[in-house]
Design a protein around this motif. Structure first.
Motif, PDB file in Angstrom:
ATOM      1  N   PHE A 265       5.731  10.014   1.441  1.00 28.00           N
ATOM      2  CA  PHE A 265       6.200   9.559   2.747  1.00 28.00           C
ATOM      3  C   PHE A 265       5.365  10.113   3.889  1.00 28.00           C
ATOM      4  N   ASN A 266       4.858  11.331   3.749  1.00 20.97           N
ATOM      5  CA  ASN A 266       3.943  11.860   4.762  1.00 20.97           C
ATOM      6  C   ASN A 266       2.667  11.024   4.823  1.00 20.97           C
ATOM      7  N   ASP A 267       2.131  10.658   3.657  1.00 19.84           N
ATOM      8  CA  ASP A 267       0.933   9.821   3.609  1.00 19.84           C
ATOM      9  C   ASP A 267       1.212   8.438   4.209  1.00 19.84           C
ATOM     10  N   ALA A 268       2.393   7.889   3.922  1.00 17.56           N
ATOM     11  CA  ALA A 268       2.757   6.580   4.474  1.00 17.56           C
ATOM     12  C   ALA A 268       2.850   6.644   5.993  1.00 17.56           C
ATOM     13  N   ALA A 269       3.426   7.705   6.525  1.00 17.00           N
ATOM     14  CA  ALA A 269       3.535   7.858   7.976  1.00 17.00           C
ATOM     15  C   ALA A 269       2.159   7.990   8.611  1.00 17.00           C
ATOM     16  N   THR A 270       1.286   8.767   7.984  1.00 19.65           N
ATOM     17  CA  THR A 270      -0.069   8.921   8.497  1.00 19.65           C
ATOM     18  C   THR A 270      -0.814   7.593   8.479  1.00 19.65           C
ATOM     19  N   ALA A 271      -0.669   6.848   7.389  1.00 16.27           N
ATOM     20  CA  ALA A 271      -1.327   5.540   7.293  1.00 16.27           C
ATOM     21  C   ALA A 271      -0.813   4.600   8.376  1.00 16.27           C
ATOM     22  N   TYR A 272       0.489   4.614   8.618  1.00 16.07           N
ATOM     23  CA  TYR A 272       1.072   3.756   9.651  1.00 16.07           C
ATOM     24  C   TYR A 272       0.512   4.109  11.024  1.00 16.07           C
ATOM     25  N   LEU A 273       0.447   5.389  11.325  1.00 11.96           N
ATOM     26  CA  LEU A 273      -0.037   5.817  12.635  1.00 11.96           C
ATOM     27  C   LEU A 273      -1.530   5.580  12.804  1.00 11.96           C
ATOM     28  N   THR A 274      -2.273   5.642  11.702  1.00 15.11           N
ATOM     29  CA  THR A 274      -3.715   5.454  11.757  1.00 15.11           C
ATOM     30  C   THR A 274      -4.094   3.990  11.942  1.00 15.11           C
ATOM     31  N   ASP A 275      -3.478   3.108  11.161  1.00 12.36           N
ATOM     32  CA  ASP A 275      -3.799   1.677  11.210  1.00 12.36           C
ATOM     33  C   ASP A 275      -2.564   0.882  10.799  1.00 12.36           C
ATOM     34  N   SER A 276      -1.682   0.626  11.747  1.00 15.04           N
ATOM     35  CA  SER A 276      -0.407  -0.016  11.426  1.00 15.04           C
ATOM     36  C   SER A 276      -0.589  -1.428  10.865  1.00 15.04           C
ATOM     37  N   LYS A 277      -1.622  -2.139  11.307  1.00 17.57           N
ATOM     38  CA  LYS A 277      -1.846  -3.491  10.780  1.00 17.57           C
ATOM     39  C   LYS A 277      -2.178  -3.427   9.285  1.00 17.57           C
TER      40      LYS A 277
ATOM     41  N   PHE B 109      -1.446  -1.014   7.287  1.00 16.14           N
ATOM     42  CA  PHE B 109      -0.242  -0.514   6.634  1.00 16.14           C
ATOM     43  C   PHE B 109       0.697  -1.673   6.306  1.00 16.14           C
ATOM     44  N   TYR B 110       0.981  -2.528   7.291  1.00 17.64           N
ATOM     45  CA  TYR B 110       1.881  -3.660   7.050  1.00 17.64           C
ATOM     46  C   TYR B 110       1.305  -4.651   6.047  1.00 17.64           C
ATOM     47  N   GLU B 111       0.004  -4.876   6.092  1.00 16.30           N
ATOM     48  CA  GLU B 111      -0.626  -5.771   5.115  1.00 16.30           C
ATOM     49  C   GLU B 111      -0.453  -5.201   3.698  1.00 16.30           C
ATOM     50  N   SER B 112      -0.621  -3.901   3.555  1.00 17.82           N
ATOM     51  CA  SER B 112      -0.463  -3.268   2.252  1.00 17.82           C
ATOM     52  C   SER B 112       0.975  -3.361   1.769  1.00 17.82           C
ATOM     53  N   ILE B 113       1.925  -3.078   2.649  1.00 22.29           N
ATOM     54  CA  ILE B 113       3.341  -3.153   2.284  1.00 22.29           C
ATOM     55  C   ILE B 113       3.711  -4.588   1.912  1.00 22.29           C
ATOM     56  N   ASN B 114       3.264  -5.549   2.686  1.00 18.83           N
ATOM     57  CA  ASN B 114       3.564  -6.949   2.383  1.00 18.83           C
ATOM     58  C   ASN B 114       2.982  -7.380   1.049  1.00 18.83           C
ATOM     59  N   SER B 115       1.813  -6.865   0.707  1.00 21.57           N
ATOM     60  CA  SER B 115       1.232  -7.223  -0.592  1.00 21.57           C
ATOM     61  C   SER B 115       2.032  -6.600  -1.735  1.00 21.57           C
ATOM     62  N   ILE B 116       2.635  -5.445  -1.488  1.00 18.54           N
ATOM     63  CA  ILE B 116       3.440  -4.787  -2.511  1.00 18.54           C
ATOM     64  C   ILE B 116       4.774  -5.498  -2.689  1.00 18.54           C
TER      65      ILE B 116
END
Length: 65
Positions: A35-47, A49-56
């Motif tokens: 979850f820490n890595d997910a938060a960092t990824a979201y803050l770094t590049d939210s677009k 992040f969302y593309e990755s989550i949507n693909s999952i």
């Protein structure tokens, strides 16, 4: 300097929680680190992040593609 951390609550189904913990255990990772890595990824590049989550979550298992 205050080093207190903030807590975030996530709600997962029991099945998803077990699958996530199992997958992370196989990789030798902790849930908190995930979850820490997910938060960092979201803050770094939210677009990205969302593309990755949507693909999952948008895969065949959920009736898409």
């Amino acid at each position: 300097m205050d080093d207190k951390t903030k807590q975030v609550q996530f709600r997962l189904t029991p099945e998803m929680h077990n699958r996530l913990k199992g997958t992370l255990a196989l990789e030798g990772k902790k849930l908190v680190d995930f979850f820490n890595d997910a938060a960092t990824a979201y803050l770094t590049d939210s677009k990205l992040f969302y593309e990755s989550i949507n693909s999952i979550i948008g895969g065949k298992e959920n009736g898409k593609d």
